[in-house]
Design an enzyme around this catalytic site. Structure first.
Site, PDB file in Angstrom:
ATOM      1  N   ASP A 168       0.854  -1.190   0.000  1.00  0.00           N
ATOM      2  CA  ASP A 168       0.000   0.000   0.000  1.00  0.00           C
ATOM      3  C   ASP A 168       0.889   1.239   0.000  1.00  0.00           C
ATOM      4  O   ASP A 168       1.663   1.457   0.942  1.00  0.00           O
ATOM      5  CB  ASP A 168      -0.906  -0.021   1.238  1.00  0.00           C
ATOM      6  N   THR A 189      -3.041   5.663  -4.469  1.00  0.00           N
ATOM      7  CA  THR A 189      -1.914   6.413  -3.883  1.00  0.00           C
ATOM      8  C   THR A 189      -0.620   6.150  -4.639  1.00  0.00           C
ATOM      9  O   THR A 189       0.138   7.070  -4.939  1.00  0.00           O
ATOM     10  CB  THR A 189      -1.733   6.052  -2.400  1.00  0.00           C
ATOM     11  N   THR A 190      -0.368   4.888  -4.968  1.00  0.00           N
ATOM     12  CA  THR A 190       0.868   4.556  -5.676  1.00  0.00           C
ATOM     13  C   THR A 190       0.874   5.189  -7.066  1.00  0.00           C
ATOM     14  O   THR A 190       1.885   5.752  -7.500  1.00  0.00           O
ATOM     15  CB  THR A 190       1.027   3.027  -5.788  1.00  0.00           C
ATOM     16  N   ASP A 225      -9.165   0.518   1.598  1.00  0.00           N
ATOM     17  CA  ASP A 225      -9.074   1.103   0.250  1.00  0.00           C
ATOM     18  C   ASP A 225     -10.349   0.819  -0.531  1.00  0.00           C
ATOM     19  O   ASP A 225     -10.897   1.684  -1.229  1.00  0.00           O
ATOM     20  CB  ASP A 225      -7.881   0.514  -0.509  1.00  0.00           C
TER      21      ASP A 225
END
Length: 553
Positions: free
Chosen positions: A61, A94-95, A386
């Site tokens: 994550d 997010t990544t 998520d």
């Protein structure tokens, strides 16, 4: 003054400016993006993060990795903020956001070397970002809360490549059920979905409780273990003898006087319990303590009591049972009571907890996540959170896009066409922006062990032919229709990622002077050259600072 230079900074201050400052900041930002790049996609790898106390986190994550890395470099922290903003706004992507930000900086570095001014780059990037968001909104697919199949696909996509993938489909169903239960007409607050982790069993044993689990036990063994069709009182106070607000000294000269004091205290406690009985209470949740004598009286009346309940639990209990939280027992009325078909103390993972279930309308629910080890359960929790964010965002916005690198590939083609209409050197920045977006499909291919060039060529040709849902299947290496395959993501995941990444990249590019009131070496560095390192980012230094700029900033 003659030719003497004027010193306006203290001797301890460090300064770097011009090209050196830009290079240092860009290198730091790229280093952060590179650290999470290998985690992207369904075939992404995990990171093991070990802190100074020896505690271990295993995850892929993005935001968790960046938070745990304890980054010190101020420019690098701007990239970390991209991930945190993405997490707060939409809960996923997010990544992707960080990788795009790093690639924008990489593309900008090449243009800076060609003497394109940073302000020109910033203007071009902003124009490209605005155009990209417009294009994405045009391509978005409308989804309603009744499209359960699409919502389940969204939830499953958000969990792909994470620790929960082995039970992805089952967990996706639970997530959609949970979000649908707590959704109000115009608001979806996933704080009303409580997540409980249990070490033991397999991920398949995870379940959804339509109600609330309170991490407490009944206060007296003589109270019932379970109550059916329970009227529930929520009292945010204490069932104890009231203490005087001023210090007072009472002289007791006779044993009868002492007994009289004790009798009065007992009478006061008895009145509290009688009040609960009079309104028809079967179960009472108390925010503070319960006197031993009051516990005895409550047990005599067959009332199940729980003390020291947290405010979050009170809020969830009120939503689930329909009860009102009161702060004064004298004000408690029958209308304030909530209702639950079952309130029982049950064992879960070796711990006793209170289950409040069978409520008329489960507007607050609890997900019980299981796994073989603590690390597995923690990663499953991150994947589920998520997924909850993705389903919430979709219910609020009602628009989704295909996944698998399809939106980025299409945007890159469209932005190259758009660049022709942009005048001046900003055109080069728009083209660089288009190239940067292709880092997503390229990285998906790399992480899946595929040839990124071949994959990108295939994707471009399919998009050129008008197949805008064509994305990369990381499992087979083929290019397939992602919408038909059920691989979809919320529109806001993409628009927020582009917006945050662009703003962070532009801010870093516009910095041409770094002044620090103190030593600019990496924290923990005891010696060495006092000059500003030109490369900046250095190594990750285990869990420590990024190097380049530490401690003082």
């Amino acid at each position: 003054m003659g030719n003497q230079p004027m010193i306006v900074l203290s001797e301890e201050s460090q300064r770097t400016s011009g090209k050196d400052a830009q290079t240092m900041n860009i290198t730091a930002g790229k280093a952060v993006a590179e650290s999470v790049r290998t985690t992207l996609g369904p075939k992404g790898m995990d990171k093991m993060l070990v802190d100074s106390t020896g505690s271990v986190v295993v995850t892929n994550d993005g935001v968790t990795i960046l938070k745990e890395m304890d980054i010190d470099h101020p420019a690098a922290n701007m990239i970390v903020e991209v991930a945190e903003t993405q997490e707060d706004e939409v809960g996923d992507g997010t990544t992707s956001a960080v990788v795009v930000a790093g690639e924008l900086l990489d593309q900008a570095e090449e243009l800076l070397d060609q003497d394109i001014h940073a302000t020109t780059l910033a203007q071009g990037y902003r124009q490209a970002a605005e155009k990209a968001k417009e294009l994405l909104e045009e391509q978005a697919i409308d989804v309603s809360e009744d499209d359960r199949e699409v919502l389940v696909q969204l939830a499953a996509t958000a969990m792909t490549g994470k620790g929960a993938e082995s039970a992805r489909d089952q967990l996706a169903e639970l997530v959609v059920d949970a979000v649908s239960a707590v959704a109000d007409e115009d608001d979806v607050d996933i704080d009303n979905v409580s997540v409980e982790k249990v070490v033991g069993g397999s991920i398949d044993n995870s379940e959804l409780v339509e109600g609330v689990i309170v991490d407490k036990e009944r206060v007296d063994e003589n109270m019932p273990y379970a109550v059916e069709d329970a009227n529930v009182a929520l009292f945010d106070g204490a069932i104890e003898v009231k203490e005087t607000e001023i210090d007072a000294e009472v002289n007791v000269t006779d044993p009868d006087q002492l007994q009289e004091f004790l009798d009065q205290e007992e009478e006061q406690l008895r009145e509290y319990v009688d009040k609960l009985v009079d309104v028809g209470t079967d179960v009472v949740f108390v925010g503070d303590g319960i006197d031993d004598m009051a516990q005895h009286y409550l047990a005599q009346e067959g009332i199940l009591a729980v003390r020291r309940v947290k405010s979050d639990d009170f809020r969830r209990l009120a939503r689930a049972t329909g009860g009102q939280v009161v702060s004064n027992l004298d004000d408690l009325a029958e209308d304030d009571l909530g209702f639950a078909g079952s309130v029982a103390q049950k064992d879960i993972g070796g711990d006793e907890r209170i289950f409040v279930e069978d409520v008329e309308e489960a507007r607050s629910v609890t997900l019980i996540l299981r796994g073989g080890t603590e690390h597995v359960v923690d990663e499953v929790e991150r994947a589920v959170i998520d997924s909850l964010g993705v389903v919430r965002t979709t219910l609020e916005d009602g628009q989704v896009l295909p996944g698998g690198g399809a939106p980025e590939t299409g945007l890159a083609l469209d932005l190259r066409d758009f660049a022709d209409s942009v005048g001046g050197r900003e055109q080069l920045a728009v083209e660089a922006f288009a190239d940067a977006l292709e880092v997503i499909p390229r990285t998906l291919a790399e992480n899946a062990g595929l040839d990124p060039i071949d994959s990108l060529v295939d994707l471009r040709s399919r998009h050129d032919a008008g197949e805008r849902a064509a994305g990369l299947d990381a499992y087979t290496g083929g290019v397939i229709d992602m919408q038909e395959e059920g691989v979809v993501e919320p529109l806001r995941v993409k628009t927020q990622a582009i917006e945050s990444a662009t703003e962070a990249a532009v801010m870093i590019l516009r910095i041409d002077d770094v002044i620090a009131a103190g030593d600019l070496r990496a924290s923990g560095d005891d010696g060495g050259d006092d000059d500003m390192p030109a490369g900046g980012a250095g190594g990750m230094g285990g869990m420590g600072g990024m190097g380049g700029m530490g401690g003082a900033m």
